[in-house]
Scaffold this motif. Structure first.
Motif, PDB file in Angstrom:
ATOM      1  N   PRO A   5       8.194  18.477 -20.541  1.00  0.00           N
ATOM      2  CA  PRO A   5       8.998  17.951 -21.668  1.00  0.00           C
ATOM      3  C   PRO A   5       8.912  16.436 -21.794  1.00  0.00           C
ATOM      4  CG  PRO A   5      10.210  19.638 -20.484  1.00  0.00           C
ATOM      5  CD  PRO A   5       8.970  19.355 -19.671  1.00  0.00           C
ATOM      6  N   SER A 113       7.593  24.244 -29.360  1.00  0.00           N
ATOM      7  CA  SER A 113       8.693  23.987 -28.427  1.00  0.00           C
ATOM      8  C   SER A 113       8.159  23.701 -27.034  1.00  0.00           C
ATOM      9  CB  SER A 113       9.625  25.201 -28.373  1.00  0.00           C
ATOM     10  OG  SER A 113       8.939  26.319 -27.837  1.00  0.00           O
ATOM     11  N   ASN A 114       9.012  23.103 -26.196  1.00  0.00           N
ATOM     12  CA  ASN A 114       8.618  22.819 -24.813  1.00  0.00           C
ATOM     13  C   ASN A 114       8.243  24.094 -24.064  1.00  0.00           C
ATOM     14  OD1 ASN A 114       9.059  20.081 -25.115  1.00  0.00           O
ATOM     15  ND2 ASN A 114      11.158  20.175 -24.383  1.00  0.00           N
ATOM     16  N   SER A 115       8.999  25.164 -24.252  1.00  0.00           N
ATOM     17  CA  SER A 115       8.730  26.406 -23.526  1.00  0.00           C
ATOM     18  C   SER A 115       7.366  26.982 -23.909  1.00  0.00           C
ATOM     19  CB  SER A 115       9.822  27.439 -23.820  1.00  0.00           C
ATOM     20  OG  SER A 115       9.894  27.731 -25.210  1.00  0.00           O
ATOM     21  N   LYS A 116       7.006  26.868 -25.176  1.00  0.00           N
ATOM     22  CA  LYS A 116       5.709  27.358 -25.623  1.00  0.00           C
ATOM     23  C   LYS A 116       4.587  26.533 -25.010  1.00  0.00           C
ATOM     24  CE  LYS A 116       2.658  29.523 -28.204  1.00  0.00           C
ATOM     25  NZ  LYS A 116       2.261  30.925 -27.907  1.00  0.00           N
ATOM     26  N   ILE A 118       4.730  24.884 -22.201  1.00  0.00           N
ATOM     27  CA  ILE A 118       4.680  25.209 -20.776  1.00  0.00           C
ATOM     28  C   ILE A 118       3.873  26.483 -20.551  1.00  0.00           C
ATOM     29  CG2 ILE A 118       6.070  25.993 -18.812  1.00  0.00           C
ATOM     30  CD1 ILE A 118       8.251  24.063 -19.749  1.00  0.00           C
ATOM     31  N   ARG A 119       4.094  27.484 -21.382  1.00  0.00           N
ATOM     32  CA  ARG A 119       3.352  28.739 -21.241  1.00  0.00           C
ATOM     33  C   ARG A 119       1.867  28.523 -21.473  1.00  0.00           C
ATOM     34  NH1 ARG A 119       7.884  30.909 -23.972  1.00  0.00           N
ATOM     35  NH2 ARG A 119       6.762  30.919 -25.962  1.00  0.00           N
ATOM     36  N   GLU A 122       0.466  26.615 -18.406  1.00  0.00           N
ATOM     37  CA  GLU A 122       0.424  27.500 -17.245  1.00  0.00           C
ATOM     38  C   GLU A 122      -0.758  28.459 -17.350  1.00  0.00           C
ATOM     39  OE1 GLU A 122       4.249  29.323 -17.246  1.00  0.00           O
ATOM     40  OE2 GLU A 122       5.102  27.885 -15.820  1.00  0.00           O
TER      41      GLU A 122
END
Length: 245
Positions: A5, A113-116, A118-119, A122
């Motif tokens: 983030p 988004s940050n979560s997207k 990150i995925r 990863e």
């Protein structure tokens, strides 16, 4: 991953500014030409040592004592796998590539988004590690394997009881004996039921063999059912083989 983030904010505020300054790049061990060259020299030495051990195994199967042959094979495997562990810890490069990946994602999709993100990163990071590990397993197997050392490979694999040893032995048998042992594959698949990573490697190894060799329809069907391969994957497998012919 917790830094993503923060990195995202930096990149969105200044798209044209590199995350790592040029001075830091030059002082980083990753960009120290001497360190990189020394590491690559060690890589070449390890690969060469594995190949030499493989030549000894193939050329001296009938003259060296069984214990000596088993020791050479076992130690070669252990050294190779320790090297792989060290190689994977050489993660600064992977981190830099991950940062570049984030930057590219943000440039193409600024509203993610940050979560997207990150995925995505990863997945990218795991993909690199997956490719490196699988490539190393093949390198070890091709360097040490032969069509005549089956008893030695089985003995060492059984005495160590390591998933990596089982995968390497499977590659050796497929490559040098051209033997697709469905019962053994079924056994390994069951043993790896709680180890999805190794099960994924096993699936990849078996599918690669099916791509490269003529496999009977019944055996193909058994493999497809065992690994739950879709009809699309089966068609691609057959098409790939036909295109090679």
């Amino acid at each position: 991953m917790a830094e993503i983030p923060k990195l995202r904010i930096v990149l969105m505020n200044d798209r044209h500014k590199d995350i790592i300054d040029q001075d830091e790049d030059q002082n980083s061990p990753l960009y120290d030409n001497k360190d990189v060259e020394e590491f690559m020299v060690k890589v070449n030495k390890v690969f060469r040592a594995i190949e030499v051990c493989g030549q000894i195994l193939r050329n001296r199967l009938g003259s060296l004592e069984r214990n000596s042959l088993e020791s050479i094979y076992e130690e070669s495997l252990l050294v190779s796998l320790r090297f792989l562990s060290v190689f994977l810890r050489f993660s600064k490069y992977v981190r830099e590539e991950s940062i570049r990946k984030i930057k590219k994602i943000l440039e193409e999709n600024p509203n993610l988004s940050n979560s997207k993100i990150i995925r995505e990163v990863e997945s990218f990071y795991l993909g690199i590690n997956y490719t490196v590990i699988l490539g190393m397993l093949y390198k070890i197997a091709f360097s040490l394997g032969s069509a005549k050392g089956r008893d030695i490979y089985i003995r060492v694999t059984e005495s160590n009881d390591k998933p990596s040893f089982c995968l390497i032995q499977e590659i050796i048998e497929l490559q040098f004996e051209k033997k697709l042992d469905i019962q053994k594959i079924d056994k390994l698949h069951s043993e790896f039921s709680k180890n999805p990573v190794c099960d994924r490697f096993l699936k990849q190894i078996i599918l690669h063999h099916c791509y490269m060799h003529d496999i009977g329809y019944k055996d193909r069907q058994k493999v497809a059912d065992k690994f739950k391969i879709s009809q699309v994957q089966r068609s691609n497998c057959i098409a790939s083989k036909k295109s090679q012919d």
